[in-house]
Design a protein around this motif. Structure first.
Motif, PDB file in Angstrom:
ATOM      1  N   THR A 237       0.814  -1.224   0.000  1.00 51.70           N
ATOM      2  CA  THR A 237       0.000   0.000   0.000  1.00 51.70           C
ATOM      3  C   THR A 237       0.845   1.272   0.000  1.00 51.70           C
ATOM      4  O   THR A 237       0.308   2.361  -0.071  1.00 51.70           O
ATOM      5  CB  THR A 237      -0.921   0.071   1.239  1.00 51.70           C
ATOM      6  OG1 THR A 237      -0.112   0.315   2.401  1.00 51.70           O
ATOM      7  CG2 THR A 237      -1.725  -1.206   1.413  1.00 51.70           C
TER       8      THR A 237
ATOM      9  N   GLY B 148      -7.773   4.650   2.383  1.00 49.74           N
ATOM     10  CA  GLY B 148      -7.287   5.864   1.731  1.00 49.74           C
ATOM     11  C   GLY B 148      -8.275   6.204   0.638  1.00 49.74           C
ATOM     12  O   GLY B 148      -9.048   5.342   0.216  1.00 49.74           O
TER      13      GLY B 148
ATOM     14  N   ARG C  75      -8.042   6.625  -2.458  1.00 48.25           N
ATOM     15  CA  ARG C  75      -7.940   6.064  -3.785  1.00 48.25           C
ATOM     16  C   ARG C  75      -7.388   4.645  -3.709  1.00 48.25           C
ATOM     17  O   ARG C  75      -7.005   4.203  -2.626  1.00 48.25           O
ATOM     18  CB  ARG C  75      -7.194   6.971  -4.759  1.00 48.25           C
ATOM     19  CG  ARG C  75      -5.755   7.158  -4.498  1.00 48.25           C
ATOM     20  CD  ARG C  75      -5.154   8.163  -5.520  1.00 48.25           C
ATOM     21  NE  ARG C  75      -3.776   8.423  -5.163  1.00 48.25           N
ATOM     22  CZ  ARG C  75      -3.052   9.434  -5.654  1.00 48.25           C
ATOM     23  NH1 ARG C  75      -3.579  10.273  -6.530  1.00 48.25           N
ATOM     24  NH2 ARG C  75      -1.809   9.609  -5.296  1.00 48.25           N
ATOM     25  N   GLN C  76      -7.366   3.962  -4.837  1.00 51.76           N
ATOM     26  CA  GLN C  76      -7.136   2.526  -4.835  1.00 51.76           C
ATOM     27  C   GLN C  76      -5.687   2.163  -4.493  1.00 51.76           C
ATOM     28  O   GLN C  76      -5.397   1.004  -4.234  1.00 51.76           O
ATOM     29  CB  GLN C  76      -7.509   1.932  -6.198  1.00 51.76           C
ATOM     30  CG  GLN C  76      -8.984   2.040  -6.547  1.00 51.76           C
ATOM     31  CD  GLN C  76      -9.863   1.141  -5.695  1.00 51.76           C
ATOM     32  OE1 GLN C  76     -10.342   1.540  -4.645  1.00 51.76           O
ATOM     33  NE2 GLN C  76     -10.089  -0.075  -6.157  1.00 51.76           N
ATOM     34  N   ALA C  77      -4.776   3.098  -4.590  1.00 53.96           N
ATOM     35  CA  ALA C  77      -3.369   2.849  -4.290  1.00 53.96           C
ATOM     36  C   ALA C  77      -2.690   4.204  -4.166  1.00 53.96           C
ATOM     37  O   ALA C  77      -3.307   5.238  -4.444  1.00 53.96           O
ATOM     38  CB  ALA C  77      -2.715   2.042  -5.410  1.00 53.96           C
ATOM     39  N   MET C  78      -1.425   4.208  -3.771  1.00 50.53           N
ATOM     40  CA  MET C  78      -0.645   5.454  -3.705  1.00 50.53           C
ATOM     41  C   MET C  78      -1.351   6.535  -2.894  1.00 50.53           C
ATOM     42  O   MET C  78      -1.663   7.593  -3.391  1.00 50.53           O
ATOM     43  CB  MET C  78      -0.398   5.998  -5.116  1.00 50.53           C
ATOM     44  CG  MET C  78       0.756   5.337  -5.817  1.00 50.53           C
ATOM     45  SD  MET C  78       0.958   5.998  -7.461  1.00 50.53           S
ATOM     46  CE  MET C  78       1.504   7.659  -7.090  1.00 50.53           C
ATOM     47  N   VAL C  79      -1.610   6.219  -1.649  1.00 47.31           N
ATOM     48  CA  VAL C  79      -2.351   7.170  -0.836  1.00 47.31           C
ATOM     49  C   VAL C  79      -1.900   7.052   0.611  1.00 47.31           C
ATOM     50  O   VAL C  79      -1.510   5.965   1.061  1.00 47.31           O
ATOM     51  CB  VAL C  79      -3.874   6.921  -1.002  1.00 47.31           C
ATOM     52  CG1 VAL C  79      -4.268   5.568  -0.436  1.00 47.31           C
ATOM     53  CG2 VAL C  79      -4.700   8.031  -0.381  1.00 47.31           C
ATOM     54  N   ILE C  80      -1.906   8.176   1.306  1.00 49.63           N
ATOM     55  CA  ILE C  80      -1.569   8.177   2.731  1.00 49.63           C
ATOM     56  C   ILE C  80      -2.782   7.675   3.509  1.00 49.63           C
ATOM     57  O   ILE C  80      -3.914   7.995   3.166  1.00 49.63           O
ATOM     58  CB  ILE C  80      -1.155   9.593   3.156  1.00 49.63           C
ATOM     59  CG1 ILE C  80       0.185   9.925   2.501  1.00 49.63           C
ATOM     60  CG2 ILE C  80      -1.071   9.717   4.669  1.00 49.63           C
ATOM     61  CD1 ILE C  80       0.616  11.351   2.672  1.00 49.63           C
TER      62      ILE C  80
ATOM     63  N   GLY D 107     -11.510   0.213  -2.032  1.00 48.35           N
ATOM     64  CA  GLY D 107     -10.378   0.182  -1.105  1.00 48.35           C
ATOM     65  C   GLY D 107      -9.090  -0.318  -1.728  1.00 48.35           C
ATOM     66  O   GLY D 107      -8.021  -0.086  -1.189  1.00 48.35           O
ATOM     67  N   GLY D 108      -9.208  -1.017  -2.844  1.00 44.18           N
ATOM     68  CA  GLY D 108      -8.030  -1.398  -3.618  1.00 44.18           C
ATOM     69  C   GLY D 108      -6.994  -2.139  -2.807  1.00 44.18           C
ATOM     70  O   GLY D 108      -7.317  -3.050  -2.028  1.00 44.18           O
ATOM     71  N   THR D 109      -5.745  -1.727  -2.953  1.00 43.85           N
ATOM     72  CA  THR D 109      -4.637  -2.440  -2.316  1.00 43.85           C
ATOM     73  C   THR D 109      -4.684  -2.327  -0.793  1.00 43.85           C
ATOM     74  O   THR D 109      -3.975  -3.043  -0.113  1.00 43.85           O
ATOM     75  CB  THR D 109      -3.292  -1.896  -2.811  1.00 43.85           C
ATOM     76  OG1 THR D 109      -3.225  -0.505  -2.496  1.00 43.85           O
ATOM     77  CG2 THR D 109      -3.140  -2.077  -4.312  1.00 43.85           C
TER      78      THR D 109
ATOM     79  N   MET E 292     -12.597  12.513  -5.488  1.00 43.07           N
ATOM     80  CA  MET E 292     -11.389  12.801  -4.708  1.00 43.07           C
ATOM     81  C   MET E 292     -10.758  14.168  -4.907  1.00 43.07           C
ATOM     82  O   MET E 292     -10.123  14.671  -3.989  1.00 43.07           O
ATOM     83  CB  MET E 292     -10.330  11.716  -4.949  1.00 43.07           C
ATOM     84  CG  MET E 292      -9.851  11.597  -6.370  1.00 43.07           C
ATOM     85  SD  MET E 292      -8.553  10.323  -6.556  1.00 43.07           S
ATOM     86  CE  MET E 292      -9.541   8.855  -6.727  1.00 43.07           C
TER      87      MET E 292
ATOM     88  N   ASP F  26      -7.677   3.593 -10.237  1.00 40.15           N
ATOM     89  CA  ASP F  26      -8.970   4.233  -9.969  1.00 40.15           C
ATOM     90  C   ASP F  26      -9.787   4.406 -11.238  1.00 40.15           C
ATOM     91  O   ASP F  26     -11.001   4.479 -11.198  1.00 40.15           O
ATOM     92  CB  ASP F  26      -8.751   5.605  -9.329  1.00 40.15           C
ATOM     93  CG  ASP F  26      -8.007   5.492  -8.023  1.00 40.15           C
ATOM     94  OD1 ASP F  26      -8.625   5.094  -7.028  1.00 40.15           O
ATOM     95  OD2 ASP F  26      -6.794   5.770  -8.009  1.00 40.15           O
TER      96      ASP F  26
END
Lengths: 267, 742
Positions: A85, A171, A173-178, B427-429, B656, B681
């Motif tokens: 993540t 977070g 978004r689906q990835a790359m998020v704090i 929620g993705g990863t 977002m 996304d």
């Protein structure tokens, strides 16, 4: 700005002893952002990439410069899940466990894992080494027990690391998020349960009442899980900031911990 | 002459083909020289000192500590602006540098030129700036009460007494969106040694920059040349000047080239954003679902300077009802002066905000009537021969509203998700959501917007087409920001001249007249229209000179015989034609906002499918389908590119993207916290191009690149509403909103 590039641990500790206020550089994923945003302007930087001792990973010990990319590939499920993540592949190839500890962000993604496992942080200086439990090392946002002249050598995990462990992170978004909230649950064979929550307090925290509630219960009932969820929400100490609200974080912490526990129990 | 052995060449890359971009390979391999890659011998670096407070009086400003630094060549403030001290595309009310008062977060106070970027930054930081903070005005209702109104658009149409039996009311909000183009602002100013200056900067319209720059730099127009830029993206952010005046001032003062590059955080401070809005709506219909009356009050946050806000609020007001017939309309649109960051143009230009509100209203109305939401939209659809609900303008040209709705409805819905791949779950990863906890929602929206400039603006584009022995060259000042105009111009001229070898030369302001702005979905029709007309004249002259009836790459032909090669044709006087092309004229609004204010219109319909974790507030957009009015598809691949990019931006605003403001202070001026959709996304896009040729666009084409953004936002919001049952009257929708919390 001077950059020192020691080739081994002794060299690094000597350099640090000579420049106790130096900034330590490993992956640079936090330090370089701070420099670029002009939040930090270090006079001395000690670059740690050549220090082989820091990159060691052996039974029960993970070195400070082990990257997320490496954690992703190793066999500790929650560690691999959390590593995935973090940022983009490029960030994961650079960012390190020690950096997460040194930065001590309340939202640090590796920290719930260390807290749930009751890991010890191993610190080294020219004077010698010492160990601190995770909660004596992490003191507040950006604030650790690290002394001038000291660096994080790595973390020590307990002798038994249960296979039932899981991580989750919210977070926007689906990835790359704090993380808005992150969570690690570890379930020992004797039913002891550890629940660590991040981004919902000044440092990562443990939901100890909730842990006690489900300890030893082989198959928690839906009612018990409801109560578990409620206790986690009660125990966290979230704030409102530009990423989320305290109210949502409190709610989400309970839901997330419950789901992570369920995932853990089915592992 | 002889034609033996000369074969008829085949035309490649004409209109209707998915011709490749001429700069595609260079951009893909990294060889393309973007603005930020430019340099010049003896170049200095510029940096800007900004005040990161929303409102303050400057009580002390001392540049001597910066000037005293080694390697610093100039430090300039408001007092050093050589000419007119204010800039702005439509209204020039923005001080080039702060004039004793800070009116928004990030306002520029002083600029520095130094030997290297680091010295320039340090010198900027060394300037002593003492501020006395003032109370910022950031509440829109308060701004309205205090009369801080840049423009009030008043629309009154039909019978004020008319009432419908079925009534729905709602209040809606949209957040401030950043255009967030990939390329940060960068620029180079080059003194010409004769008191003038050449400027390369991030722009969408060099001639409007030129007008402001020559005024602000205190130079004769011919002493300033604004060059076309090679910039990664714009979306409206480059319509107003950012660093151009600053580097021009520094170059003139130092007599040396000056380069400046913003980093991402400064970019957030240095360009205009999409107006945040608060909207109040009342829709009235009869029992059959025919709209009887729409009443709306729109408040847009214009920020600290007016810039293009007056035109933005006009669009919001005139497109407040959407692509629907409605005989009785009352709209009051206000754009307000606040101490928020300046807002301006952004893809959709004011049509997006009311589309979000009005489409939500249509859904509510459908629910109230027990009617299918698409059926309600079809029943009220505005098409050719109808009248724009707000301004009363007759829709003269094709507007395939029903066709886009029906085409959209015909696209099959995606299958339910039967995968446990976390990337396909909310929620993705982060592994937040098991498949069992997901609810699917489907939402629709119709987008509607004008094309080109409106309200009697003298809107034209120039182009020159020149025949050469190797083919043809199109000269234009139109700006290519990555949208693909370069390809479209080539295709139009190829088809018109029937020759493959066509090249576009982007000229500076000293070489050719204005092509108008790369905005308002203009350039395919405007620069394209000018190039088409110039190419036709070139073709006609070539045929006439040689006495033939067909032209191609080989030359002029008659009855299968080559009469003259291109080389022979070009041996005499050059064959070139210069055209100033205007679209059909528009009118100014009367006191009730009535009139034929627009040239033409474009419509699109979106369907969003969203999987929502209703307990945690996480979501994943599963698919977005769109049927898009394009007039005629000149380059299908580019159209699909614009559609997908536009949808990403519209979806971003829905879930977002928001500049988080705290009493005028931007809390998230980095890509760490200003979140844009990633590849995980962005869902698959199913797009249908609806072709009803425009009677005046080149080869029937319409500009279209704003519409995919306009109605993507409301469609995604509608899908989340459908999954959750919550009203969700604000975008971006946040997890806390989905679970019903603050």
């Amino acid at each position: 700005m001077q950059i020192l590039r020691p080739r081994d641990l002794d060299g690094a500790l000597d350099a640090l002893a000579a420049h106790p206020d130096a900034s330590l550089l490993a992956g640079g994923t936090d330090l370089m952002v701070e420099v670029n945003l002009e939040h930090r302007r270090p006079e001395t930087v000690i670059a740690l990439r050549r220090v082989g001792e820091l990159a060691e990973w052996r039974d029960g010990f993970i070195g400070a410069t082990v990257t997320y990319a490496r954690m992703e590939r190793e066999r500790l499920p929650a560690l691999a899940e959390l590593a995935r993540t973090v940022g983009s592949p490029q960030i994961r190839a650079a960012g390190t466990l020690g950096g997460n500890l040194g930065t001590a962000s309340p939202a640090g993604d590796a920290l719930p894992f260390l807290a749930a496992l009751d890991a010890q942080v191993v610190l080294a200086s020219a004077e010698g080494r010492r160990r601190l439990p995770w909660d004596e090392f992490l003191l507040g946002p950006g604030h650790t027990a690290l002394r001038p002249g000291e660096l994080v050598l790595g973390v020590e995990l307990p002798d038994t690391v249960p296979a039932r462990q899981a991580f989750a992170k919210i977070g926007v978004r689906q990835a790359m998020v704090i993380a808005t909230v992150n969570c690690c649950v570890v379930r020992h064979d004797d039913g002891a349960t550890r629940v660590a929550m991040g981004a919902v307090g000044p440092t990562v925290l443990r939901a100890r009442e909730a842990e006690a509630l489900v300890a030893g219960v082989a198959e928690p009932s839906p009612q018990l899980l409801d109560e578990f969820q409620r206790l986690v929400s009660k125990e966290v100490q979230p704030i409102t900031d530009h990423r989320s609200t305290a109210e949502y974080r409190r709610h989400a912490a309970g839901v997330l911990a419950r789901r992570t526990l369920e995932r853990c129990l089915h592992r | 002459m002889t034609d033996l052995g000369v074969r008829r060449p085949t035309l490649l890359g004409g209109v209707g083909e998915s011709a490749a971009r001429p700069d595609g390979i260079a951009k893909t391999t990294g060889e393309f020289e973007f603005l930020g890659d430019m340099s010049a011998d003896g170049m200095l670096w510029g940096a800007t000192r900004r005040a990161y407070v929303p409102h303050a009086r400057i009580v002390g400003l001392d540049v001597t500590p910066a000037l005293a630094m080694r390697g610093v060549h100039a430090v300039l403030t408001f007092d050093d602006v050589p000419g007119h001290r204010y800039q702005g595309q439509h209204v020039t009310d923005q001080p080039v540098l702060a004039e004793g008062v800070i009116r928004h977060w990030g306002e520029a106070v002083a600029v520095v030129a130094a030997d290297d970027p680091e010295t320039a930054r340090r010198a900027a930081a060394a300037i002593t700036l003492e501020l006395e903070e003032l109370e910022p005005l950031t509440d829109l209702e308060e701004a309205l009460e205090r009369g801080e109104v840049y423009r009030h658009v008043r629309v009154r149409r039909g019978d004020p007494e008319a009432r419908g039996e079925v009534v729905v009311e709602g209040t809606y909000e949209t957040g401030m969106q950043d255009p967030a183009p990939l390329g940060n602002e960068a620029g180079l100013a080059l003194p010409d040694g004769a008191g003038g200056v050449d400027i390369w900067g991030p722009t969408q319209w060099t001639h409007v920059d030129h007008r402001q720059l020559s005024a602000c730099l205190g130079l004769q127009p011919e002493a300033v040349r604004v060059h076309p830029c090679r910039i990664g993206g714009a979306f409206g952010a480059r319509e107003d000047l950012s660093l151009q005046t600053h580097i021009g001032m520094l170059a003139l003062r130092t007599g040396r080239p000056v380069k400046m590059v913003y980093d991402r955080s400064e970019s957030f401070a240095g360009h205009v954003k999409r107006h945040r809005s608060q909207m109040r709506y009342r829709h009235e219909a009869d029992r059959d679902g025919n709209l009887v009356r729409v009443t709306a009050r729109l408040l847009l946050d214009g920020g600290a300077y007016e810039l293009t806000s007056a035109a933005v609020v006009a669009n919001s007001s005139y497109f407040a009802v959407g692509a629907y017939d409605c005989p009785n309309v009352e709209v009051d649109g206000y754009v307000l002066r606040t101490n928020d960051p300046p807002t301006g143009a952004m893809r959709g230009f004011g049509a997006n905000q009311p589309c979000f509100a009005a489409e939500a209203q249509m859904d509510r109305l459908a629910a109230q009537l027990g009617m299918d939401p698409l059926e309600l939209r079809l029943r009220n659809a505005l098409e050719q021969g109808g009248h724009l609900a707000t301004t009363g303008q007759l829709i003269e040209h094709p507007l395939p509203t029903r066709e886009v709705i029906r085409s959209l409805a015909a696209i099959p819905l995606p299958e339910p998700n039967d995968s446990d791949d976390p990337r396909l779950l909310p929620g993705g990863t982060g592994l937040t959501t098991p498949r069992s906890g997901v609810v699917r929602g489907v939402g629709y929206a119709v987008g509607f917007k004008n094309l080109q400039f409106s309200e009697a603006f003298d809107d034209y584009a120039e182009a020159r087409v020149e025949l050469t022995p190797d083919g043809a060259v199109v000269h234009t000042a139109a700006i290519e920001v990555g949208q693909g105009l370069v390809t479209i111009l080539e295709q139009i001229v190829r088809s018109t001249l029937n020759m493959t070898h066509v090249r576009v030369a982007f000229d500076h302001t000293g070489r050719i007249g204005s092509a108008g702005s790369t905005s308002a979905s203009r350039q395919t029709q405007m620069a394209g229209g000018a190039a088409l007309e110039a190419a036709r004249r070139v073709r006609d002259e070539a045929l006439e000179r040689a006495g033939g009836d067909e032209l191609d790459e080989a030359g002029v032909w008659r009855d299968g015989r080559l009469l003259a090669s291109l080389e022979e044709l070009c041996a005499g006087a050059a064959i070139e034609h210069h055209v100033r092309y205007r679209h059909p004229a528009t009118e100014e609004p009367d006191e009730n906002g009535q009139g034929a204010l627009h040239v033409d219109f474009c419509v699109a319909a979106h369907r969003a499918v969203v999987d929502v974790d209703v307990d945690l507030g996480m979501l994943r957009v599963v698919e977005i389908a769109i049927a898009q009015d394009v007039g005629k598809a000149l380059n299908p691949q580019q159209l699909h590119g614009q559609i997908e990019g536009g949808i990403a931006q519209g979806m971003g605003q829905a879930i977002m993207e928001e500049v988080v403001l705290d009493r005028g202070v931007v809390r998230n001026p980095t890509f760490m916290d200003y979140l844009l959709p990633t590849s995980l996304d962005m869902p698959p896009v199913e797009a249908v191009l609806v072709e009803e040729p425009s009677p005046w666009g080149p080869y029937g084409a319409k500009g279209m690149a704003e519409l995919p953004t306009v109605s993507a936002t409301p469609a995604v919001a509608a899908a989340i509403r459908a999954a959750t049952g919550r009203p969700l009257d604000r975008v971006p929708v946040r997890p806390q909103g989905i679970v019903g919390l603050q």
